[in-house]
Structures are given as structure tokens and as C-alpha cells.
Write a protein that holds these residues in place. Structure first.
Motif, PDB file in Angstrom:
ATOM      1  N   PRO A  71       0.427  -1.002  -0.095  1.00 47.31           N
ATOM      2  CA  PRO A  71      -0.205  -0.169  -0.410  1.00 47.31           C
ATOM      3  C   PRO A  71       0.628   0.939   0.038  1.00 47.31           C
ATOM      4  O   PRO A  71       0.636   1.915  -0.721  1.00 47.31           O
ATOM      5  N   GLU A 106      -7.495  -5.989 -13.609  1.00 48.30           N
ATOM      6  CA  GLU A 106      -6.790  -6.014 -12.135  1.00 48.30           C
ATOM      7  C   GLU A 106      -5.641  -6.822 -13.038  1.00 48.30           C
ATOM      8  O   GLU A 106      -5.805  -7.940 -13.253  1.00 48.30           O
ATOM      9  N   TRP A 110      -2.949  -9.243 -12.247  1.00 51.72           N
ATOM     10  CA  TRP A 110      -1.543 -10.142 -11.163  1.00 51.72           C
ATOM     11  C   TRP A 110      -1.622 -10.908 -11.588  1.00 51.72           C
ATOM     12  O   TRP A 110      -1.129 -11.490 -13.559  1.00 51.72           O
ATOM     13  N   ASN A 152       1.907  -9.164  -3.507  1.00 51.77           N
ATOM     14  CA  ASN A 152       0.704  -7.997  -3.804  1.00 51.77           C
ATOM     15  C   ASN A 152      -0.635  -8.030  -4.460  1.00 51.77           C
ATOM     16  O   ASN A 152      -1.590  -7.626  -3.917  1.00 51.77           O
ATOM     17  N   CYS A 153      -0.279  -9.334  -4.859  1.00 52.43           N
ATOM     18  CA  CYS A 153      -1.779  -9.344  -5.923  1.00 52.43           C
ATOM     19  C   CYS A 153      -2.501 -10.289  -4.897  1.00 52.43           C
ATOM     20  O   CYS A 153      -3.850  -9.654  -5.137  1.00 52.43           O
ATOM     21  N   ASN A 172      -2.927 -10.275  -1.617  1.00 54.36           N
ATOM     22  CA  ASN A 172      -2.894  -8.928  -0.232  1.00 54.36           C
ATOM     23  C   ASN A 172      -4.361  -8.641  -1.354  1.00 54.36           C
ATOM     24  O   ASN A 172      -5.146  -7.653   0.098  1.00 54.36           O
ATOM     25  N   ARG A 173      -4.735  -8.442  -2.411  1.00 57.31           N
ATOM     26  CA  ARG A 173      -5.670  -7.593  -2.853  1.00 57.31           C
ATOM     27  C   ARG A 173      -7.541  -8.865  -2.793  1.00 57.31           C
ATOM     28  O   ARG A 173      -7.784  -7.831  -3.141  1.00 57.31           O
ATOM     29  N   TYR A 199      -9.925  -8.283  -0.953  1.00 56.71           N
ATOM     30  CA  TYR A 199     -11.371  -6.704  -1.255  1.00 56.71           C
ATOM     31  C   TYR A 199     -12.075  -7.349  -2.997  1.00 56.71           C
ATOM     32  O   TYR A 199     -12.505  -6.457  -2.937  1.00 56.71           O
ATOM     33  N   THR A 200     -11.327  -7.397  -3.518  1.00 53.70           N
ATOM     34  CA  THR A 200     -11.293  -7.922  -4.968  1.00 53.70           C
ATOM     35  C   THR A 200     -13.241  -8.623  -5.365  1.00 53.70           C
ATOM     36  O   THR A 200     -14.167  -8.725  -5.595  1.00 53.70           O
ATOM     37  N   THR A 251      -5.010  -1.841 -10.346  1.00 54.21           N
ATOM     38  CA  THR A 251      -5.918  -1.731 -10.953  1.00 54.21           C
ATOM     39  C   THR A 251      -6.434  -0.816 -11.810  1.00 54.21           C
ATOM     40  O   THR A 251      -5.848   0.152 -11.596  1.00 54.21           O
ATOM     41  N   GLU A 254      -1.130  -2.713  -3.929  1.00 50.71           N
ATOM     42  CA  GLU A 254      -2.124  -2.350  -3.174  1.00 50.71           C
ATOM     43  C   GLU A 254      -2.867  -1.182  -2.775  1.00 50.71           C
ATOM     44  O   GLU A 254      -2.672  -0.182  -2.948  1.00 50.71           O
ATOM     45  N   TYR A 264      -8.450   0.356  -1.160  1.00 56.30           N
ATOM     46  CA  TYR A 264     -10.064  -0.268  -1.551  1.00 56.30           C
ATOM     47  C   TYR A 264     -11.416   1.118  -1.264  1.00 56.30           C
ATOM     48  O   TYR A 264     -11.806   0.614  -1.730  1.00 56.30           O
TER      49      TYR A 264
END
Lengths: 192, 244
Positions: free
Chosen positions: A106, B128, B130, B136-137, B139-140, B143-144, B210, B226, B229
């Protein structure tokens, strides 16, 4: 601060292995008294080339031939007996920075997204982030500077020759794609 | 021998560091000029409806994207799992590109009824980039998944473009296994040679990245890595509220 924490976490992830690998190869190419200089120049080269593409400057070092040429020149200079040879570490860092594919968490994500618009805002955060990523390299260099078995290990003639051979093979591996495969295999193993 | 070389070495190091810092300062100056040019291009080019080149497009994209997506991401609340009522947005997300870049030399689609982004016109589409080995993908993904569950029925579609970083991520069997394991239930485009990855992002290119396309295929959101969101969800809600 959170950027540094993210960088430290990223330092242990596969996306940082390429930088660690380059720093390790450089470790055995200069005398003990010059290693801090080597790591510092390597770091600066990495920061510069990790950042330049954000400013719209692409030196094409991520292409195999161009990258191998710069990497080879950097390693050859560093391994040479020239006084200014340690400057070659900056070229190796340039290659590492140009080919670095970061884990974009992030914090770094925000830096990069903003940096594509205002590149100057990304310089210091990127420098800080890469400092965090290079902490393992710095620790290894520190270990090599202390009066330990590791230092005497590095001083052995055979080990020094080993480093030189590795340095000679690395550009070849970049041209042939072996370098990508090696880093990929390290990534795969770390994801198991 | 080592001690003998230590002092000159320090001096050389200082000179080298000074040179590198000088280069950095010069580069910063150049970048300021470059970014000023870019802002001028973006400001003056907003009415241009022709598809921009990759390099200039990513500039235009992120100029406004930065403003909308760089809110502190790590502390954002997770996406709502039940869809709130779609209302008229106060500030519609800006148009970052009039037309999204094409899918270049792809190797096919997985779990999809469509075979092009054009077939998804009329829907809001999250694109997206990835790869399954990317930390990190991964980790997303939660949320996706949440945003997909919340807004799919209202006209949201997600297209994951799988652009492998390493050789072991190129095998289709491994991708399918990873999609199953990671809970990727949306269509996935196979971009084995990363041509689409480069076409969309230019250089440098990142995982994950994204984008959100509105119902007419215009790019309305762009974020690297990341986070963001909340901004992503706000954009989706706003675009779903726009007239088809």
C-alpha cells in the motif's frame, strides 16, 4: 515510517532477491576497506535507476543485451584493480534498479502512483524504501567487515576466484534468460 | 594492505557519493520539467478523444488517479460485503483515458463467457493485472472478492489479466489451480508473454495494477499496488450510478 516497515517486510520476499543477489556478488570483488563504498554506490545506482523510469526516462536496461552490457561493465570495473573501479558498483546498482520488480504494498503503491505524475515526489520515498530493502545486504556486508570467520572465508583465494567466476557468469545468465529463471526459481521456492 | 587503502577509499567514496547526489539533483530537475510538461499536456488534452499512446496515456491516467487513489490505504475499512444502494455521485470519477488499450496477443480466457473487453460494454469493469505468485496481488484478492460479491448483480464485472512474472507462473494448470485455491471466480485473461501488461502500463509496469472502465470502456480509475480500496469502491459505486 510505515514505508520503511513495508520495505523491511519486502526485503524478505522474492521480489527483493535480485537486489540481494547483486549485492552478494559485489561483496567478494573488492578489498574489505572498499566494501562500504561498493554498497553505497550500488545503493545509489539502484535508487537512481528505479526512479528514472517514473520520470519518463527509460534507459532500456531491462532489455537483456543492454542490461547485460551495463551489468558486465559494472562487474568488470568492480573486479578490476583500478582505484576508481569500485564505481562499477553504481552500474551494477543501475542494472538492479532498472530490472527490479518491486512488491507493491500500500505505501509503495501510493508513492509510485503519485510518482508517475510528479516524479520528484518519489525520489526520497524510493530511496528510503530501497534502504529498507537493502538492510539484509547491509547486514551481510557488516558481518563481512567484522573480525569473524566469514571475513576470513571471504579473504580466501579460492573464494575470491569463485566470486569472480560468478561475476563473469551473471551477464551471460542475463542474456540467456538464466538469470530470470534463477530468480523465478527462488521465488517459487519461497512461495511453497 | 587493507588499512593502507582505507583512507583513500573513504575519499573516493565521498567523491563518488557527491557525484551520485549531483546526478540525483540533476535528475530531479529534469523530472520537474518533465512533470510540468505532462501537466500541460493533460490540462490541454482533456477534449482529445483519440486513443493516446501508452506513454502519454499513463501520464494522463495517473495525474488524476493520484488525486483520487492516494488516500491512506492501509487503514481503510474493508469493502462492504452487502451492496449499498447506488446513488447519484457528487463528483463523478474523471475520465483518465477515452479508450482503454487493447488486449495484445493474449493466449485466451479462463472461466469466461466473453472473449473481449468490448463484449463487456454496458458494464463497469475492474481490470486487474496480477500473477498468482505475487504477494501483493494475493493481498488484494479478499477486497476484490468482496467488491465482486457486493456489486456484481448491479452490473460490475472483474477481469483479471494474468501476466506472469516468472516461468513457473506461465503454466495454465498452475494458474487454474491457483485461481481455485485463491478464490478467483471472475474471468481471467492469459497474458503469458506480458504483451498486454506492457501495452497498458508501458514502462515501468507493476503488479498489481488496478483500472476501472466505465460502461463505455473509458478508463476512470488507476492504482498501482495494494490499497486504495475505499477509492476503488467509491469509483465503482459512482460508475454504476452513471446512465448506461
Amino acid at each position: 515510517m510505515s514505508l520503511l516497515v513495508e520495505a523491511l517486510r519486502s526485503a524478505l520476499l522474492p521480489c527483493s532477491y535480485s537486489i540481494l543477489l547483486m549485492a552478494l556478488v559485489l561483496l567478494g570483488l573488492r578489498k574489505r576497506g572498499e566494501r562500504a563504498e561498493v554498497l553505497g554506490l550500488f545503493y545509489l545506482g539502484t535508487v537512481l535507476l528505479a526512479w528514472l523510469p517514473l520520470a519518463g526516462v527509460n534507459l532500456m536496461l531491462d532489455h537483456r543485451l543492454g542490461g547485460a552490457a551495463v551489468l558486465g561493465a559494472g562487474l568488470a570495473l568492480t573486479a578490476s584493480r583500478f582505484r576508481a573501479g569500485a564505481g562499477g558498483a553504481a552500474l551494477v546498482g543501475a542494472f538492479a534498479g532498472a530490472t527490479w520488480l518491486p512488491c507493491v504494498g500500500p505505501q509503495l503503491g501510493s508513492v509510485l502512483t503519485r510518482g508517475l505524475v510528479e516524479p520528484s515526489t518519489a525520489v526520497l520515498p524510493l530511496a528510503l524504501y530501497l534502504a529498507g530493502v537493502m538492510v539484509p545486504s547491509a547486514l551481510i556486508y557488516l558481518l563481512a567487515a567484522k573480525d569473524t570467520g566469514f571475513r576470513s572465508f571471504l579473504a580466501r583465494r579460492r573464494v575470491r576466484i569463485g566470486f569472480q567466476v560468478a561475476a563473469a557468469l551473471l551477464p551471460v545468465a542475463v542474456v540467456t534468460g538464466g538469470y530470470d529463471r534463477l530468480v523465478g526459481e527462488l521465488a517459487r521456492l519461497s512461495n511453497l | 594492505m587493507v588499512e593502507k587503502g582505507a583512507k583513500p577509499s573513504r575519499r573516493r567514496a565521498a567523491v563518488a557519493v557527491a557525484i551520485m547526489l549531483g546526478l540525483l539533483v540533476v535528475a530531479i530537475g529534469v523530472s520537474r520539467l518533465v512533470s510540468a510538461d505532462r501537466e500541460a499536456i493533460v490540462a490541454g488534452g482533456s477534449s482529445d478523444t483519440s486513443p493516446p499512446s501508452v506513454a502519454s496515456a499513463s501520464v494522463g491516467t495517473t495525474t488524476t488517479a493520484a488525486a483520487t487513489t492516494t488516500v491512506p490505504p492501509s487503514t481503510e475499512a474493508p469493502v462492504a460485503t452487502t451492496a449499498p444502494a447506488v446513488t447519484e455521485p457528487i463528483d463523478p470519477p474523471p475520465v483518465l483515458r477515452e479508450e482503454h488499450p487493447p488486449l495484445r496477443d493474449i493466449d485466451g480466457w479462463l472461466q469466461s463467457d466473453v472473449t473481449s473487453l468490448e463484449e463487456l460494454r454496458g458494464k463497469v469493469v475492474i481490470v486487474e493485472f496480477w500473477t498468482f505468485g505475487c504477494y501483493n496481488c494475493r493481498n488484494r484478492l479478499p477486497y476484490t472478492q468482496d467488491i465482486y460479491a457486493a456489486y456484481r448483480d448491479q452490473g460490475l464485472e472483474i477481469v483479471g489479466i494474468h501476466s506472469p512474472e516468472f516461468a513457473y507462473e506461465k503454466e495454465v494448470d498452475a494458474i487454474v489451480e491457483a485461481m481455485d485455491r485463491l478464490g478467483v471466480t471472475w474471468p481471467v485473461v492469459l497474458d503469458t508473454d506480458r504483451r498486454t501488461f506492457r501495452e497498458w502500463q508501458g514502462s515501468p509496469a507493476y503488479w498489481p495494477r488496478t483500472y476501472v472502465l466505465d460502461r463505455t470502456g473509458r478508463v476512470r480509475f488507476d492504482h498501482i499496488g495494494e490499497g486504495a480500496y475505499g477509492a476503488l469502491e467509491d469509483t465503482v459505486v459512482a460508475l454504476l450510478a452513471e446512465a448506461p
